[in-house]
Design a protein around this motif. Structure first.
Motif, short mmCIF file in Angstrom:
data_model
loop_
_atom_site.label_atom_id
_atom_site.label_comp_id
_atom_site.label_asym_id
_atom_site.label_seq_id
_atom_site.Cartn_x
_atom_site.Cartn_y
_atom_site.Cartn_z
N UNK A 1 0.81 -1.21 0.00
CA UNK A 1 0.00 0.00 0.00
C UNK A 1 0.85 1.27 0.00
N UNK A 2 2.08 1.20 0.50
CA UNK A 2 2.92 2.40 0.48
C UNK A 2 3.47 2.70 -0.91
N UNK B 1 0.20 3.84 -4.62
CA UNK B 1 -0.23 5.15 -5.11
C UNK B 1 0.75 5.74 -6.11
N UNK B 2 1.99 5.27 -6.10
CA UNK B 2 2.99 5.83 -7.01
C UNK B 2 2.89 5.26 -8.42
N UNK C 1 -0.56 24.57 -11.44
CA UNK C 1 0.14 24.36 -10.18
C UNK C 1 -0.48 23.24 -9.34
N UNK C 2 -1.61 22.69 -9.78
CA UNK C 2 -2.23 21.57 -9.06
C UNK C 2 -1.98 20.21 -9.72
N UNK D 1 -0.25 16.83 -10.66
CA UNK D 1 0.54 15.93 -9.82
C UNK D 1 1.99 15.84 -10.28
N UNK D 2 2.89 15.85 -9.31
CA UNK D 2 4.31 15.63 -9.60
C UNK D 2 4.58 14.19 -10.03
N UNK D 3 3.61 13.32 -9.81
CA UNK D 3 3.78 11.92 -10.21
C UNK D 3 3.30 11.67 -11.63
#
Lengths: 79, 412
Positions: B68-69, B72-73, B131-132, B134-136
């Motif tokens: 789970x960690x 999301x990536x 600016x919103x 996602x960096x991913x």
């Protein structure tokens, strides 16, 4: 603990898969394996959650959750 | 191993599958060989568009599969790939903690990449501003990331790339992976394909092309390869991963060899962006190249795991090709009647199924083949799985852009 802290912990669970029972107030984001991109995501999520504006520098890898909650509290006061 | 006749075999020692037919290889194979309808359903993410059915893996749990960690990536296409790779490595009996990672390559195929992340973040851009975003986004979108995440997860530090030949991507990957073994660059190659793009923009694009089945009210009979009433493909998601090794090193460590990848061929139609060349002359180049690579005569082919998309154009072209090059002896099947068409993953799923067909001596039937198109003059296996000692099988894949890839498998 402040409710800001609890909401921050809630964000970590909701968005990053880090459960409340896995964190302690003294943990830094680095301890929780949140890298720089994750901190950008956390900054976006915290702005949404708290209705505040954060800069890229407000949440650091070496910030503890207690310190981060204090930053978020300060921002909420000024809004 | 280079066989006495100059043939190079890459041994399939592990298989992992996360498909609409099931979570895991055993569950997928069970449903594929029972062929009791298309694993299609209404897809919640497609609600509101006309083409809202697909073979969606509704019971896939990303947190359970990749942690789970981490979940999301990763875009869903990478999540599926990592899950399939974990199963394949366990099946092969390989321990990433003890291998020389520099000798382990990863070659996956993917047609689209992380399209769902792109679509979602485009909404964010339009509705909330730059600016919103996602960096991913980039590591979720980029088509190479599924192979990258497999490397990170298992410490595979050899050559690492993703092939993109549309619906042939997974097949192309298997062919390229075998070359890394043949050239001596790797001792183990993790290969296969992944795709997860059941999202409104992509599926609307296919719908507007007229490529999709219109049977939205009866999804389980919508994918019907080689049937006279076929009307298009059913979009799907999924991943399959194979572990390839040189046969002598596989045997030396006592690994079970399910099948060998003994030939590979590729070609281009140089004809049209989306329609296959009607006689399959471009695809024929790939099929003949695979036969030549395997030092095999056309008459040696026992079985064809067809591209068989259930579109009117593909199935007719492919049937003409098989009949012309291989004659009427080989049995033919298409698993897309069950799995739908998972685009860049489909070739990998089908090479995996062809390997299982060789191993289990059982040909899965083509689902929904109620009335074979009279223009398709082939022995297409229908209704029930057919026991057969398949010594030589080919798996065809034909992609948009006219990109063709064929893998030839043999019994070890």
């Amino acid at each position: 603990m402040t409710s800001t802290y609890d909401r921050l912990v809630g964000l970590l669970a909701k968005s990053f898969g880090i459960e409340a029972d896995e964190v302690a107030p003294a943990n830094t984001f680095e301890d929780l394996e949140l890298d720089s991109l994750a901190l950008v995501e956390l900054t976006l999520a915290a702005q949404e959650e708290f209705g505040i504006t954060l800069t890229d520098d407000d949440l650091h890898a070496k910030s503890s959750l207690t310190e981060a909650a204090e930053v978020l509290d300060a921002k909420q006061v000024t809004v | 191993m280079t066989a006495a006749d100059g043939r190079f075999d890459a041994a399939v020692t592990g298989i992992g599958m996360v498909t609409p037919a099931g979570l895991g290889t055993a569950a997928s194979w069970d449903r594929i060989k029972s062929a009791d309808g298309t694993a299609a359903q209404r897809v919640p993410a497609l609600a509101g568009i006309p083409a809202d059915i697909g073979c969606w893996i509704s019971d896939f749990d990303p947190a359970a599969a990749v942690g789970k960690r981490k979940a999301w990536r990763l875009d869903r296409s990478s999540q599926l790939a990592v899950a399939a790779a974990a199963e394949a490595l366990a099946d092969a009996g390989l321990d990433p903690a003890s291998w020389d990672g520099a000798r382990v390559g990863v070659v996956l195929g993917s047609g689209i990449g992380g399209a769902s992340a792109w679509e979602k973040q485009h909404h964010v851009l339009l509705e909330q501003g730059s600016e919103k975003v996602s960096a991913m986004l980039i590591p979720m979108l980029a088509v190479n990331m599924s192979a990258g995440y497999i490397a990170m997860e298992f410490g595979a530090r050899g050559p690492n790339f993703v092939t993109a030949t549309a619906c042939a991507s997974g097949t192309t990957a298997v062919g390229a992976a075998r070359e890394l073994l043949r050239g001596g660059r790797c001792d183990v190659v993790i290969t296969g394909g992944t795709e997860a793009c059941l999202i409104p923009s992509i599926i609307s694009g296919f719908q507007q092309m007229g490529a999709l089945s219109g049977r939205r009210d009866d999804p389980t009979v919508a994918s019907r390869p080689f049937d006279v009433d076929r009307d298009g493909f059913v979009p799907a998601e999924g991943a399959a991963v194979l572990v390839l090794e040189r046969p002598e090193s596989a045997r030396a460590r006592g690994a079970r060899i399910r099948a060998n990848i003994s030939g590979y061929g590729a070609s281009a139609d140089a004809y049209n962006a989306t329609a296959p060349e009607p006689q399959g002359t471009g695809a024929e180049l790939a099929l003949r190249a695979a036969l030549d690579d395997a030092r095999a005569e056309p008459s040696a082919v026992d079985h064809v795991n067809a591209h068989g998309t259930s579109t009117p154009l593909n199935d007719l072209m492919e049937a003409r090709l098989i009949r012309r090059v291989l004659g009427d002896r080989p049995t033919v099947t298409s698993v897309k009647g069950v799995t739908g068409h998972s685009l860049g993953a489909s070739g990998a799923i089908e090479v995996a199924v062809a390997a299982l067909t060789v191993e289990h001596r059982l040909i899965p039937p083509t689902a929904n083949l109620d009335s074979q198109d009279p223009e398709i003059d082939l022995d297409v296996v229908a209704k029930a799985a057919r026991p057969a000692d398949v010594e030589v099988a080919v798996s065809n894949s034909f992609g948009f852009g006219g990109q063709n890839a064929v893998v030839l498998l043999t019994r070890p």
